[in-house]
Design an enzyme around this catalytic site. Sequence first.
Site, PDB file in Angstrom:
ATOM      1  N   LYS A  57       0.835  -1.206   0.000  1.00  0.00           N
ATOM      2  CA  LYS A  57       0.000   0.000   0.000  1.00  0.00           C
ATOM      3  C   LYS A  57       0.872   1.260   0.000  1.00  0.00           C
ATOM      4  CE  LYS A  57      -3.752  -2.509   2.240  1.00  0.00           C
ATOM      5  NZ  LYS A  57      -4.457  -2.851   3.502  1.00  0.00           N
ATOM      6  N   GLN A 111      -4.394  -1.496   9.842  1.00  0.00           N
ATOM      7  CA  GLN A 111      -4.288  -2.830   9.252  1.00  0.00           C
ATOM      8  C   GLN A 111      -4.795  -3.885  10.239  1.00  0.00           C
ATOM      9  OE1 GLN A 111      -3.251  -3.495   6.005  1.00  0.00           O
ATOM     10  NE2 GLN A 111      -3.986  -5.555   6.452  1.00  0.00           N
ATOM     11  N   ASP A 143     -10.880   2.954   4.800  1.00  0.00           N
ATOM     12  CA  ASP A 143     -11.379   1.591   4.596  1.00  0.00           C
ATOM     13  C   ASP A 143     -12.905   1.519   4.659  1.00  0.00           C
ATOM     14  OD1 ASP A 143      -9.320  -0.210   3.984  1.00  0.00           O
ATOM     15  OD2 ASP A 143      -8.581  -0.171   6.048  1.00  0.00           O
TER      16      ASP A 143
END
Length: 317
Positions: free
Chosen positions: A53, A97, A120
């Site tokens: 990422k 994460q 997200d």
Amino acid sequence: MPARILSGTEIGQQIQAELRQEIETLKQAGVTPGLAAVLVGDNPASHIYVRNKIRACEALGLYSERLTPPASITTGELIAEIEALNRRPEIDAILVQLPLPKQVDAQRVLLAVDPAKDVDGFHPINVGALVANRPALRPCTPAGVMELLRRSGIPLEGQRAVIIGRSDIVGKPLALLLMHAHATVTVCHSRTRDLPGVARTADILVAAMGRAAFVTPEFVRPGATVIDVGINRLEDPAAAERLFARHPERLEEFRRKGSALVGDVHPDVADVAGALTPAPGGVGPLTIAMLMANTVQAARARRGQAVAARARVEAVR
Ligand code: NDP
């Protein structure tokens, strides 16, 4: 006729090329979208995901940084780190994460992320906006699946979609997105009766279960579009021999590396499906592309006024 291959790698590159131009325009207006990735502990898979990422951010000219608190961090300490990121104006996107260590309350941590920076799309405010079909940040993997379907010209309106998997990250949000796109959606899970029979009703079948090669040709109506979200590491040589019996190049690769990444869909489905995403090289690259798109979207939403003001000044000059 073998299935048409829907390359996520190619579509992901298309999206990134479009984003590169948009980022350039934002930079000319003095705004560099910024993403902070919070990576707790030393889960090897998480390290690889975050590295990819950050690399994608760098390749596009986005600002990015990685925070690596120790695995022993408490919920309170992690929330304090997130709140510090919430307050920083140059950070538009915060990514936590998953999975988090056991002692950390993941729900409370995700709730602490400013919804405007929730790249997200996991915050309940953004989940609510998705349910109500209001503009907001959408979870990256389901958003990537929708982009892949749209850009591949797969019709959605009135089509029967079956999703195997009901997670908060993939199955559930994808069901909502497909419903909003006017598909007729069925969501399956581990208690579904006659899973192959239900799957065979699908014009669009999505496998998001995390079971290597579970979806065999008997799950697939001839001509259906099959989207393979699963990412599983296969390490059993006997299973690899069976799975790749008709795919010598993949078997060769397995023997060389001692393992292989495989999706939830059996390779033989390519004989039955009308269109199929490869795994790897299907949904994965789209997830990254949508993370970048969400970072840009968050920057525009947060700092759009500054961009517009700068454009007005330029126009007057
Ligand atoms: P979860 O484990 O959270 O959810 C799996 C879902 O599949 C559950 O709803 C479960 O049912 C269902 N399921 C599991 N086994 C069966 C079965 N035998 N029959 C029917 N349903 C079953 O996984 P995620 O949604 O997080 O991820 C799914 C897969 O997608 C994984 O392989 C993951 O690695 C991959 N993934 C890929 C991404 C990408 O970028 N390509 C991003 C995110 C995930 P129940 O609810 O009843 O337990």
